[in-house]
Design a protein around this motif. Structure first.
Motif, PDB file in Angstrom:
ATOM      1  N   MET A 106       5.640   8.458 -14.566  1.00  0.00           N
ATOM      2  CA  MET A 106       4.738   7.675 -15.409  1.00  0.00           C
ATOM      3  C   MET A 106       3.816   6.834 -14.525  1.00  0.00           C
ATOM      4  SD  MET A 106       5.661   4.770 -18.261  1.00  0.00           S
ATOM      5  CE  MET A 106       6.499   5.958 -19.289  1.00  0.00           C
ATOM      6  N   MET A 107       2.529   6.828 -14.841  1.00  0.00           N
ATOM      7  CA  MET A 107       1.576   6.041 -14.074  1.00  0.00           C
ATOM      8  C   MET A 107       1.591   4.600 -14.537  1.00  0.00           C
ATOM      9  SD  MET A 107      -1.662   8.570 -13.582  1.00  0.00           S
ATOM     10  CE  MET A 107      -1.484  10.143 -12.739  1.00  0.00           C
ATOM     11  N   HIS A 108       1.300   3.697 -13.595  1.00  0.00           N
ATOM     12  CA  HIS A 108       1.327   2.285 -13.925  1.00  0.00           C
ATOM     13  C   HIS A 108       0.199   1.572 -13.213  1.00  0.00           C
ATOM     14  CE1 HIS A 108       3.911   3.079 -10.442  1.00  0.00           C
ATOM     15  NE2 HIS A 108       3.491   1.919  -9.984  1.00  0.00           N
ATOM     16  N   ASN A 109      -0.227   0.447 -13.784  1.00  0.00           N
ATOM     17  CA  ASN A 109      -1.255  -0.368 -13.151  1.00  0.00           C
ATOM     18  C   ASN A 109      -0.640  -1.153 -12.010  1.00  0.00           C
ATOM     19  OD1 ASN A 109      -3.555   0.199 -14.825  1.00  0.00           O
ATOM     20  ND2 ASN A 109      -2.477  -0.879 -16.460  1.00  0.00           N
ATOM     21  N   VAL A 110      -1.437  -1.464 -11.009  1.00  0.00           N
ATOM     22  CA  VAL A 110      -0.935  -2.222  -9.870  1.00  0.00           C
ATOM     23  C   VAL A 110      -2.063  -3.056  -9.291  1.00  0.00           C
ATOM     24  CG1 VAL A 110      -1.435  -0.369  -8.238  1.00  0.00           C
ATOM     25  CG2 VAL A 110       0.316  -2.039  -7.684  1.00  0.00           C
ATOM     26  N   THR A 111      -1.723  -4.265  -8.875  1.00  0.00           N
ATOM     27  CA  THR A 111      -2.678  -5.133  -8.194  1.00  0.00           C
ATOM     28  C   THR A 111      -2.010  -5.647  -6.930  1.00  0.00           C
ATOM     29  OG1 THR A 111      -3.654  -5.808 -10.292  1.00  0.00           O
ATOM     30  CG2 THR A 111      -4.103  -7.184  -8.375  1.00  0.00           C
ATOM     31  N   TRP A 112      -2.579  -5.312  -5.774  1.00  0.00           N
ATOM     32  CA  TRP A 112      -1.959  -5.680  -4.505  1.00  0.00           C
ATOM     33  C   TRP A 112      -2.870  -6.619  -3.718  1.00  0.00           C
ATOM     34  CZ3 TRP A 112      -0.583   0.086  -3.827  1.00  0.00           C
ATOM     35  CH2 TRP A 112       0.688   0.324  -4.354  1.00  0.00           C
ATOM     36  N   PRO A 113      -2.297  -7.641  -3.069  1.00  0.00           N
ATOM     37  CA  PRO A 113      -3.072  -8.584  -2.255  1.00  0.00           C
ATOM     38  C   PRO A 113      -3.345  -8.026  -0.865  1.00  0.00           C
ATOM     39  CG  PRO A 113      -0.772  -9.230  -2.256  1.00  0.00           C
ATOM     40  CD  PRO A 113      -0.874  -8.037  -3.170  1.00  0.00           C
ATOM     41  N   ILE A 114      -4.087  -8.777  -0.066  1.00  0.00           N
ATOM     42  CA  ILE A 114      -4.497  -8.344   1.268  1.00  0.00           C
ATOM     43  C   ILE A 114      -3.308  -8.082   2.181  1.00  0.00           C
ATOM     44  CG2 ILE A 114      -4.703 -10.721   2.090  1.00  0.00           C
ATOM     45  CD1 ILE A 114      -6.900  -7.734   3.171  1.00  0.00           C
ATOM     46  N   ILE A 115      -2.201  -8.793   1.948  1.00  0.00           N
ATOM     47  CA  ILE A 115      -1.024  -8.635   2.811  1.00  0.00           C
ATOM     48  C   ILE A 115      -0.499  -7.199   2.779  1.00  0.00           C
ATOM     49  CG2 ILE A 115       0.723  -9.255   1.079  1.00  0.00           C
ATOM     50  CD1 ILE A 115       2.154 -10.850   3.262  1.00  0.00           C
ATOM     51  N   ILE A 116      -0.715  -6.505   1.665  1.00  0.00           N
ATOM     52  CA  ILE A 116      -0.252  -5.124   1.552  1.00  0.00           C
ATOM     53  C   ILE A 116      -1.086  -4.204   2.438  1.00  0.00           C
ATOM     54  CG2 ILE A 116       0.098  -3.184  -0.019  1.00  0.00           C
ATOM     55  CD1 ILE A 116       2.084  -5.459  -0.361  1.00  0.00           C
ATOM     56  N   ALA A 117      -2.388  -4.441   2.518  1.00  0.00           N
ATOM     57  CA  ALA A 117      -3.246  -3.644   3.405  1.00  0.00           C
ATOM     58  C   ALA A 117      -2.822  -3.822   4.862  1.00  0.00           C
ATOM     59  CB  ALA A 117      -4.707  -4.027   3.217  1.00  0.00           C
ATOM     60  N   VAL A 118      -2.503  -5.075   5.223  1.00  0.00           N
ATOM     61  CA  VAL A 118      -2.040  -5.355   6.586  1.00  0.00           C
ATOM     62  C   VAL A 118      -0.716  -4.637   6.846  1.00  0.00           C
ATOM     63  CG1 VAL A 118      -1.311  -7.162   8.194  1.00  0.00           C
ATOM     64  CG2 VAL A 118      -3.217  -7.579   6.622  1.00  0.00           C
ATOM     65  N   TYR A 119       0.185  -4.720   5.882  1.00  0.00           N
ATOM     66  CA  TYR A 119       1.483  -4.064   6.024  1.00  0.00           C
ATOM     67  C   TYR A 119       1.327  -2.549   6.186  1.00  0.00           C
ATOM     68  CZ  TYR A 119       5.381  -1.388   4.153  1.00  0.00           C
ATOM     69  OH  TYR A 119       6.332  -0.424   3.956  1.00  0.00           O
ATOM     70  N   LEU A 120       0.499  -1.937   5.341  1.00  0.00           N
ATOM     71  CA  LEU A 120       0.294  -0.493   5.419  1.00  0.00           C
ATOM     72  C   LEU A 120      -0.264  -0.089   6.781  1.00  0.00           C
ATOM     73  CD1 LEU A 120      -1.245   0.220   1.893  1.00  0.00           C
ATOM     74  CD2 LEU A 120       1.108   0.630   2.647  1.00  0.00           C
ATOM     75  N   PHE A 121      -1.173  -0.891   7.297  1.00  0.00           N
ATOM     76  CA  PHE A 121      -1.768  -0.605   8.594  1.00  0.00           C
ATOM     77  C   PHE A 121      -0.728  -0.716   9.714  1.00  0.00           C
ATOM     78  CE2 PHE A 121      -3.741  -2.601  12.402  1.00  0.00           C
ATOM     79  CZ  PHE A 121      -4.413  -1.482  12.873  1.00  0.00           C
ATOM     80  N   ILE A 122       0.007  -1.818   9.736  1.00  0.00           N
ATOM     81  CA  ILE A 122       0.993  -2.045  10.799  1.00  0.00           C
ATOM     82  C   ILE A 122       2.090  -0.985  10.759  1.00  0.00           C
ATOM     83  CG2 ILE A 122       2.806  -3.634  11.586  1.00  0.00           C
ATOM     84  CD1 ILE A 122       0.975  -5.931  10.757  1.00  0.00           C
ATOM     85  N   ALA A 123       2.571  -0.672   9.559  1.00  0.00           N
ATOM     86  CA  ALA A 123       3.617   0.345   9.425  1.00  0.00           C
ATOM     87  C   ALA A 123       3.119   1.698   9.911  1.00  0.00           C
ATOM     88  CB  ALA A 123       4.081   0.432   7.979  1.00  0.00           C
ATOM     89  N   GLY A 124       1.876   2.047   9.560  1.00  0.00           N
ATOM     90  CA  GLY A 124       1.311   3.324   9.997  1.00  0.00           C
ATOM     91  C   GLY A 124       1.185   3.418  11.505  1.00  0.00           C
ATOM     92  N   VAL A 125       0.696   2.343  12.135  1.00  0.00           N
ATOM     93  CA  VAL A 125       0.587   2.311  13.598  1.00  0.00           C
ATOM     94  C   VAL A 125       1.966   2.480  14.231  1.00  0.00           C
ATOM     95  CG1 VAL A 125       0.027   0.879  15.604  1.00  0.00           C
ATOM     96  CG2 VAL A 125      -1.501   0.893  13.617  1.00  0.00           C
ATOM     97  N   GLY A 126       2.948   1.772  13.680  1.00  0.00           N
ATOM     98  CA  GLY A 126       4.285   1.799  14.253  1.00  0.00           C
ATOM     99  C   GLY A 126       4.933   3.167  14.215  1.00  0.00           C
ATOM    100  N   VAL A 127       4.992   3.765  13.016  1.00  0.00           N
ATOM    101  CA  VAL A 127       5.682   5.059  12.897  1.00  0.00           C
ATOM    102  C   VAL A 127       4.932   6.156  13.658  1.00  0.00           C
ATOM    103  CG1 VAL A 127       6.833   4.502  10.736  1.00  0.00           C
ATOM    104  CG2 VAL A 127       4.581   5.601  10.674  1.00  0.00           C
ATOM    105  N   ALA A 128       3.601   6.088  13.666  1.00  0.00           N
ATOM    106  CA  ALA A 128       2.822   7.115  14.375  1.00  0.00           C
ATOM    107  C   ALA A 128       2.975   6.980  15.888  1.00  0.00           C
ATOM    108  CB  ALA A 128       1.356   7.039  13.982  1.00  0.00           C
TER     109      ALA A 128
END
Length: 297
Positions: free
Chosen positions: A1-23
């Motif tokens: 089921m699809m749902h609405n979501v609103t994410w703050p800037i901290i999530i963009a930072v988290y996604l970036f840092i996690a991506g750099v780390g695992v890669a």
């Protein structure tokens, strides 16, 4: 089921840092595996980047949730049909296995001899290999997971294309290589390895451009209004200047220059790959920022 979501800037930072780390981890791990052990330092540096990045990212994520028990609920209850549960388990298993993998490298550092517990991980080559191999598929899963999570929402920009997961995976790979390049510039100054990373990143950037074009074509066909937000709307400057120019064209150009002018540099020999690495990281963050926030407009 699809749902609405609103994410703050901290999530963009988290996604970036996690991506750099695992890669960084899987780049170093794969380079060492397929070279017969010639890139042990790259594997070691990759783990040194990965574990702190993931832990820092997890702390940011828990802080954003505001309810630590909510996070532990996902850890303790595995629901394969829930994208949030799946992501939590990917992160948990990777953090544990890659954490042990990193400790086996850390234990061999000179400073580790005087520390408690850490020396017990020294010389554990079998444990290192097992944990590294277990962590490897989870690292790929984390790198592309965000696209799957976004596609499960109701935002047109996110659920109207099937290329988000692939784009995030390729973008993360490029940022991981860039991070390793910068570590080598700082720690080793090994121009040969740095140039090999630059050459590999050049190939990844080409694939990233292809997938980005495919994603935009898909959006223009299925969700033209969502595509216009990125291409000509409120996020157009970030997209064209930040992602396309700084994150893709600039590192592509300087890495080509580096490979074609191996000798006789006018500028110091490590300046060019450092510029490429930094621009890739800037572009990688803006990629996540634009996609995350343009999707919420």
């Amino acid at each position: 089921m699809m749902h609405n979501v609103t994410w703050p800037i901290i999530i963009a930072v988290y996604l970036f840092i996690a991506g750099v780390g695992v890669a960084s981890f899987y780049t170093g791990m794969l380079a060492n595996l397929f070279s017969g052990g010639r890139y042990e330092k790259m594997a070691k540096y990759g783990s040194y980047i990965a574990v702190p990045s993931i832990i820092f990212g997890l702390l940011m994520l828990i802080a954003d949730l505001g309810r630590p028990l909510f996070f532990w609920h996902f850890v303790l209850t595995f629901r394969p049909t829930s994208t949030m549960s799946l992501g939590t388990w990917l992160l948990t298993v990777f953090t544990i296995t890659c954490g042990i993998y990193m400790l086996t490298w850390l234990a061999e550092e000179e400073f580790a001899r005087s520390l408690p517990i850490l020396p017990m991980f020294a010389g554990k080559m079998g444990l290192r290999k097992i944990c590294g191999l277990i962590a490897l598929p989870f690292s790929f899963g984390i790198a592309g997971y965000t696209g799957v999570l976004l596609a499960s929402t109701s935002a047109a920009l996110w659920n109207s294309t099937s290329y988000l997961g692939l784009l995030f995976l390729i973008s993360a790979t490029s940022t991981g290589m860039a991070a390793l390049m910068l570590v080598y510039i700082w720690k080793e100054g090994d121009l040969d390895v740095i140039k090999k990373l630059a050459k590999a990143d050049l190939i990844v950037i080409i694939f990233e451009v292809i997938v980005l074009i495919m994603l935009l074509a898909s959006l223009k066909s299925n969700a033209p209004q969502a595509a216009s937000v990125i291409l000509s709307g409120s996020y157009a400057v970030f997209f064209w200047l930040g992602i396309v120019v700084v994150g893709l064209l600039l590192p592509f150009a300087v890495e080509i220059y580096e490979l074609l002018t191996a000798r006789g540099h006018v500028v110091p020999k490590l300046t060019i790959p450092a510029l490429a690495g930094l621009s890739v990281l800037v572009g990688g963050f803006l990629m996540r920022y634009v996609i995350l926030y343009a999707g919420q407009v």
